[in-house]
Design an enzyme around this catalytic site. Structure first.
Site, PDB file in Angstrom:
ATOM      1  N   ASP A   1      -8.629  -8.258   4.597  1.00  0.00           N
ATOM      2  CA  ASP A   1      -8.377  -7.084   5.437  1.00  0.00           C
ATOM      3  C   ASP A   1      -9.508  -6.843   6.436  1.00  0.00           C
ATOM      4  O   ASP A   1     -10.266  -5.897   6.266  1.00  0.00           O
ATOM      5  CB  ASP A   1      -8.209  -5.850   4.518  1.00  0.00           C
TER       6      ASP A   1
ATOM      7  N   GLU B   1     -12.606  -0.784  11.976  1.00  0.00           N
ATOM      8  CA  GLU B   1     -12.508  -0.130  10.672  1.00  0.00           C
ATOM      9  C   GLU B   1     -13.631  -0.542   9.712  1.00  0.00           C
ATOM     10  O   GLU B   1     -14.352   0.304   9.192  1.00  0.00           O
ATOM     11  CB  GLU B   1     -11.141  -0.452  10.056  1.00  0.00           C
TER      12      GLU B   1
ATOM     13  N   GLU C   1       0.818  -1.214   0.000  1.00  0.00           N
ATOM     14  CA  GLU C   1       0.000   0.000   0.000  1.00  0.00           C
ATOM     15  C   GLU C   1       0.858   1.272   0.000  1.00  0.00           C
ATOM     16  O   GLU C   1       0.640   2.182   0.812  1.00  0.00           O
ATOM     17  CB  GLU C   1      -0.953   0.002   1.202  1.00  0.00           C
TER      18      GLU C   1
HETATM   19  C1  GCV Z   1      -2.250   1.220   8.413  1.00  0.00           C
HETATM   20  C2  GCV Z   1      -5.958  -1.336   5.697  1.00  0.00           C
HETATM   21  C3  GCV Z   1      -6.285  -0.018   6.326  1.00  0.00           C
HETATM   22  C4  GCV Z   1      -5.087   0.893   6.362  1.00  0.00           C
HETATM   23  C5  GCV Z   1      -3.974   0.185   7.115  1.00  0.00           C
HETATM   24  C6  GCV Z   1      -3.691  -1.129   6.410  1.00  0.00           C
HETATM   25  C7  GCV Z   1      -2.639  -1.947   7.145  1.00  0.00           C
HETATM   26  O1  GCV Z   1      -5.689  -1.199   4.351  1.00  0.00           O
HETATM   27  O2  GCV Z   1      -7.327   0.569   5.604  1.00  0.00           O
HETATM   28  O3  GCV Z   1      -5.460   2.080   7.027  1.00  0.00           O
HETATM   29  O4  GCV Z   1      -2.821   0.980   7.147  1.00  0.00           O
HETATM   30  O5  GCV Z   1      -4.872  -1.910   6.363  1.00  0.00           O
HETATM   31  O6  GCV Z   1      -3.046  -2.840   7.869  1.00  0.00           O
HETATM   32  O7  GCV Z   1      -1.476  -1.690   6.973  1.00  0.00           O
END
Ligand code: GCV
Length: 851
Positions: free
Chosen positions: A393, A421, A314
Site C-alpha cells: 500500500d 499518504e 477494507e
Molecule cells: C480509499 C489505504 C488508505 C485508504 C484507502 C485505501 C484504498 O488503505 O489508507 O484510505 O481508501 O488504501 O486504496 O482503497
C-alpha cells in the site's frame, strides 16, 4: 515516429516561429485558485507573432486557441525588442485544429495522414519574417495537447533562444491517464493534504466550480484525460439522480479541457439506493438496474469515462458476499457501460484485513495475485484491472506488484499515489517520480523475455489495448496539494503517464523552469533537492524494505513501529529481540516470491542475491546479518537514520542558497516546511533508533544511539505546573516521557546550565496538538529569548510522533549557572506538552572560534 522523445531540453540555435522570450516571472502566483499556481504561469513565456485561430468551434479547440493566446506577449515588451517588426507581427498566423481540418483548409501543409486520437503534430514555416505555424491533433484533444507542448517549449529552452526541430510529433504511451480523487460528499478528502474538496461541500456539488475548470486545465496540460471524483469508499449515494445532476455540472466544467468524468461506484448500490433485495452480479434484476442507471448517466454526461470499483476490501462489500468473483462484478458493470463506450477500472486492492498474525504463512502481499491471476481471460474487453504499484500500500519502498506479470489477457492500469499518504503527507518533501520510474522500468522477465512494467501497460508485452496509469491525487482548495513543491509530483505523474521513458531529472527540470524560474542555479539546486528527497525519506522512515514504520492503524504519518504488528492488517515486519523481516520465500516463507516470473523470483528468493533495499520485505534475518555492503542490519538501521536526518537538514541548507533567487513568499513558505521536516526527521530517527537499540540490545558502533549529548529532558527539569507523562508509543518521545500542562494554564520547566560557556543553538522539542494554539517562551535567566505559537494542524490528539515538533533558537550565549526555562501556556486542547531541549554549539560560533 518523429520526435517521440521531443520533450527534453533543447539547444540554442535557429529560432523558429515560436520564440522564447525567457521572461519568466519569478515565484508562484498568489490569490484565487488557478492553474497558474502550479506550473501554468501567466504570459511573458512565449512570443507568437500573429494571430491564433482555432479551425473548429468545439469547446476543446477554443480552449486550445485561448491557451496559446494567453502565452502571447507583445514583442515590444521584450527586452531589446529584437523581434519587433510590425509587419512580422501582423502577418503571422498560428492555426490550431484537427489534422482533417488543417488538410481541408491548407492542402499544402504536410500534416500526416495517420495521426491517432490524442496525438499532436506541430509545424512551422518562416523564421526570418512573418510566420505560419500549425498545431494539429489526431483529434481535438490532440490539438489541445499540442498547444500545451508548445507552451512548454520556452521553459525547456536555453535562456532567450529556442530551436525547434519541426515537425514535432508525439502521442501518449497509454490511453487511460486518469487521476482519482477520494473526495467525500461532506467536502473532506480521504488522504488529502491540500484542503477541502474542490468538488463537493455539505453533501452536494459546490456552487463555485471555477477551480474545477482550472484543475481540468492543469490536468490537460500534462495529458491527463480522466478524473474520477469520489472516494472509492462509501460511493453508493453518488449514483442517486440528484447527485448525477450535480456531477453533470462538474463534467461540463471539465469538458473544454478534454478531461472526462469518471466515478467510483459501490457494488451494493442496487440494494443501498435502488431498493433491490440483492446486488448479486448475476441477478437479472441487478443487471437491469445497472443498465438503467448507466443510461441515466450517459443522458446527462454523454462522454462519461467509466467506473472505478473497490470491492471486498477494507470493509467495502463486494461480489464475495454473493459467492461471485471480481470478474462477475466487473463484467456486470462493463456490460452496462459497453454500449456507451465506457470502461470499468476494477481495483486489485482486494485483501482480507483480518489476517491471523500468528500464522507464519499468512501474507497480505499475496492477495492481489492469488485473487486476480486465476481470473485472467475472464474479464470483458472494457475492464481494466487497476493495481497498486506495490503489493501492500504505497509504502516508502516496496517491490513491484507481481500481478503486472500475472495478467496476460487483461488490460491493466498501474495505480500510484500522488497524495503523500505514507510519504510525509506533503509536510515532507518527497519527489515520487524516481520511485514510479523504478516501477515502470522494472523488468519482470515474463516468459524470460524483457517485459518492463511500462511495456505491459503500453500493451507492447501482452498486446492488451487499454493500458493505463492512475494517480490518486487528493487535490483540495489549498493551492491544490497544500505544499508548492509537492506539485512536482502531480506534474510528474502526468508526464510519466504520457511518456514513461522520460527521466525524473528531466521532468523535475521542466517543472522547475515552468513553476519557479529558469535561473540555472535555481534549476540545478531544486532538481538536486527533489532527487535527494525520496532517498532521504526512506532513510529515516523505512529501512531495507521494512515499508514505512508509521502508525498504520491511525494517521499513517509519525513513527509507530509496533502498530503494524499483532493485528489483521498484514503490514507486518515481524521484529523481535533477535531479528526482523517477513519471510516471503517459497522455501520457508509465505511463498509470495513464487508469484514473480522465475528469473525475478530467483533473485528475491536467495539472501545472496536479494537487493539490500528489499531484504526485509522478503526475508527474516538476525540483526547481525551482514548486508552486501558488509554492514550488519542493526548498524545499517543506526547509520541510515542518522544519514536520513542529516539529508533532511541538508535540504534546508540547499534551499537557503536560493534566498535571493526565488520569489520571497515562495522562499519563506518552502523554508518553513523544510525546517519542520528536518525536525520531524529527527523525531523519526530517534524513535526508530531507540526502539531497535532496546529490541536488539546491540549498541551503535558509532556511539550515537541512546546517547544524546546536550539533551535536557523535560521530565528531569524543575517543573512548575508541568506533569510528567508516559508517551505512547514510548519511542516517540526522548526517554519515553514528556511533560504536559494539562492542569494549569501556564507551566514552566527549568534547567541550570552546568557545562562550559559558549554560544549555542537550542532546540526545543514540543508537541503541537490540534484544537488549540499553545504558546511557548524560551528564556535564559528570566529574559525571554524566543517565543512562538504552536498552531500547526498535525495528526493525533495526544502527544506522540505525529505532532512532535522542533523549534530552534539560534546562537544563544550561555555560561555555567545560567537558568534555561521553557514556559508553556496551554490553549484549548493543546496542553503545551514538552519533550526536551537540546543544546548544541552554534555553527556560527564554531566559525568565529580562533583556528
Ligand atoms: C480509499 C489505504 C488508505 C485508504 C484507502 C485505501 C484504498 O488503505 O489508507 O484510505 O481508501 O488504501 O486504496 O482503497
Amino acid at each position: 515516429m518523429e520526435n517521440r522523445r521531443g520533450a527534453g531540453r533543447r539547444k540554442s540555435g535557429f529560432a523558429g516561429p515560436f520564440v522564447c522570450a525567457a521572461l519568466l516571472a519569478a515565484g508562484l502566483a498568489a490569490g484565487g485558485q488557478t492553474a497558474d499556481q502550479a506550473w501554468l504561469r501567466g504570459p511573458n513565456r512565449l512570443i507568437l507573432f500573429g494571430k491564433v485561430i482555432a479551425l473548429g468551434s468545439s469547446p476543446i479547440e477554443q480552449s486550445a486557441a485561448q491557451e496559446l493566446s494567453r502565452s502571447i506577449s507583445h514583442p515590444a515588451s521584450v527586452k531589446g525588442g529584437v523581434f519587433s517588426t510590425r509587419e512580422w507581427r501582423e502577418n503571422s498566423l498560428t492555426v490550431v485544429g484537427t489534422a482533417q481540418e488543417i488538410r481541408k483548409l491548407y492542402p499544402d501543409v504536410p500534416v500526416p495522414g495517420d495521426l491517432k486520437p490524442d496525438e499532436y503534430w506541430i509545424w512551422g514555416r518562416g523564421s526570418q519574417g512573418p510566420s505560419f505555424s500549425v498545431v494539429a491533433g489526431g483529434d481535438e484533444r490532440g490539438a489541445l495537447y499540442g498547444v500545451f507542448a508548445t507552451r512548454r517549449l520556452p521553459a525547456t529552452a536555453e535562456m532567450g533562444k529556442l530551436k525547434v526541430d519541426y515537425p514535432l510529433r508525439d502521442h501518449p504511451a497509454v490511453p487511460i491517464r486518469w487521476v482519482d480523487e477520494w473526495d467525500n460528499a461532506d467536502g473532506t478528502v480521504e488522504r488529502g493534504y491540500g484542503g477541502r474538496s474542490i468538488f463537493f461541500e455539505g453533501g452536494k456539488v459546490r456552487e463555485d466550480l471555477a477551480p474545477v475548470a482550472e484543475y481540468a486545465r492543469l490536468l490537460a496540460s500534462v495529458g491527463i484525460n480522466g478524473c474520477n471524483l469520489n472516494n472509492v469508499n462509501g460511493a453508493a449515494p453518488f449514483l442517486t439522480s440528484e447527485w448525477l445532476r450535480g456531477l453533470k455540472r462538474i463534467a461540463d466544467a471539465m469538458r473544454p479541457w478534454g478531461v472526462h468524468l469518471a466515478m467510483s461506484v459501490a457494488l451494493v448500490s442496487p440494494e443501498k439506493i435502488g431498493g433491490l433485495k440483492t446486488s448479486d452480479p448475476l441477478d437479472p434484476a441487478v443487471k437491469a438496474w445497472w443498465a438503467a442507471k448507466v443510461n441515466e448517466i450517459y443522458a446527462l454526461i454523454p462522454d462519461f469515462a467509466g467506473f472505478t470499483v473497490k470491492a471486498d476490501s477494507e470493509g467495502q462489500p463486494g461480489p464475495a458476499s454473493y459467492g461471485r468473483s471480481p470478474a462477475d462484478a466487473a463484467n456486470l458493470l462493463a456490460g452496462a457501460l459497453k454500449p456507451h463506450g465506457g470502461v470499468v477500472l476494477y481495483r486489485a486492492f482486494v485483501y482480507n484485513n483480518h489476517l491471523d498474525w500468528s500464522d507464519m504463512k499468512a501474507d497480505r502481499a499475496r492477495a492481489a495475485y492469488d485473487i486476480f491471476h486465476p481470473l485472467d481471460g475472464s474479464f470483458a474487453p472494457n475492464v481494466i484491472v487497476q493495481t497498486k504499484e506495490g503489493p501492500i500500500d504505497f509504502q516508502a519502498r516496496e517491490p513491484v506488484s507481481p500481478l503486472f506479470g500475472g495478467l496476460r489477457q487483461t488490460s491493466q492500469a498501474m495505480e500510484v499515489q500522488i497524495t503523500q499518504e505514507y510519504t510525509g503527507q506533503q509536510r515532507h518533501l518527497v519527489y515520487l517520480a524516481p520511485m514510479w520510474k523504478q516501477v515502470l522500468d522494472f523488468d519482470l522477465r515474463a516468459d524470460r523475455k524483457s517485459t518492463p512494467v511500462k511495456e505491459i501497460l503500453e500493451g507492447k508485452s501482452f498486446h492488451r489495448p487499454l493500458g493505463g496509469m492512475v494517480g490518486v491525487a487528493g487535490v483540495g482548495r489549498d493551492a491544490w496539494l497544500g505544499s508548492p513543491l509537492a506539485l512536482a509530483n502531480l506534474y510528474a505523474f502526468g508526464r510519466l503517464a504520457w511518456n514513461p521513458d522520460l527521466t525524473p531529472e528531466q521532468i523535475a527540470d521542466e517543472w522547475i523552469r515552468q513553476t519557479i524560474n529558469i535561473d540555472p542555479v535555481v534549476v540545478s539546486t531544486v532538481e538536486k533537492m527533489l532527487m535527494q528527497s525520496w532517498p532521504a525519506y526512506e532513510h529515516y522512515t523505512g529501512f531495507l524494505g521494512s515499508q514505512t514504520l508509521t502508525d498504520i492503524t491511525g494517521s499513517h504519518y509519525g513513527p509507530n513501529i509496533e502498530s503494524s504488528e499483532r493485528n489483521g492488517w498484514g503490514q507486518w515486519h515481524r521484529d523481535d529481540h533477535e531479528g526482523i523481516g517477513m519471510d516471503r520465500s517459497v522455501a520457508t516463507g509465505t511463498g509470495f516470491v513464487g508469484q514473480y516470473p522465475p528469473e525475478v523470483a530467483r533473485v528475491y528468493q536467495s539472501l545472496n542475491t536479494c537487493p539490500d533495499n528489499l531484504l526485509l520485505f522478503f526475508h527474516h534475518v538476525r540483526y547481525t546479518h551482514k548486508l552486501h555492503s558488509g554492514q550488519t542490519v542493526i548498524q545499517y538501521i543506526y547509520d541510515s537514520h542518522y544519514k536520513g536526518a542529516a539529508e533532511a537538514a541538508q535540504l534546508v541548507a540547499e534551499w537557503e542558497t536560493l534566498k535571493s533567487r526565488v520569489n520571497p513568499a515562495l522562499y519563506d513558505d518552502v523554508h518553513a516546511r523544510l525546517e519542520y521536516q528536518a525536525g520531524h526527521a529527527i523525531v523519526w530517527r530517534d524513535a526508530i533508533v531507540q526502539y531497535f537499540l532496546k529490541q536488539s540490545g546491540i549498541p551503535d558502533n558509532k556511539g550515537r544511539a541512546g546517547h544524546y549529548p546536550g539533551r535536557l529532558e523535560a521530565e528531569d527539569a524543575r517543573l512548575t505546573g508541568y506533569k510528567a507523562i508516559d508517551v505512547t508509543p514510548w519511542e516517540d518521545a526522548s526517554g519515553g516521557k514528556a511533560v504536559t500542562c494539562a492542569d494549569a494554564k501556564s507551566c514552566m520547566a527549568e534547567w541550570t546550565w552546568g557545562r562550559k560557556a559558549g554560544r549555542f543553538d537550542i532546540a526545543v522539542q514540543y508537541f503541537d496538538l490540534q484544537g488549540g494554539a499553545a504558546r511557548f517562551v524560551f528564556a535564559v535567566n528570566g529574559q525571554p529569548v524566543a517565543s512562538w505559537t504552536a498552531n500547526a494542524t498535525l495528526p493525533s490528539r495526544r502527544p506522540d510522533g505525529d505532532n512532535s515538533t522542533r523549534y530552534t533558537v539560534r546562537d544563544v550565549e550561555l555560561k555555567p549557572g545560567d537558568v534555561l526555562r521553557v514556559e508553556g501556556t496551554a490553549d484549548g486542547n493543546d496542553p503545551a506538552a514538552l519533550d526536551y531541549v537540546e543544546v548544541r554549539p552554534a555553527p556560527m560560533a564554531a566559525a568565529r572560534a580562533p583556528q
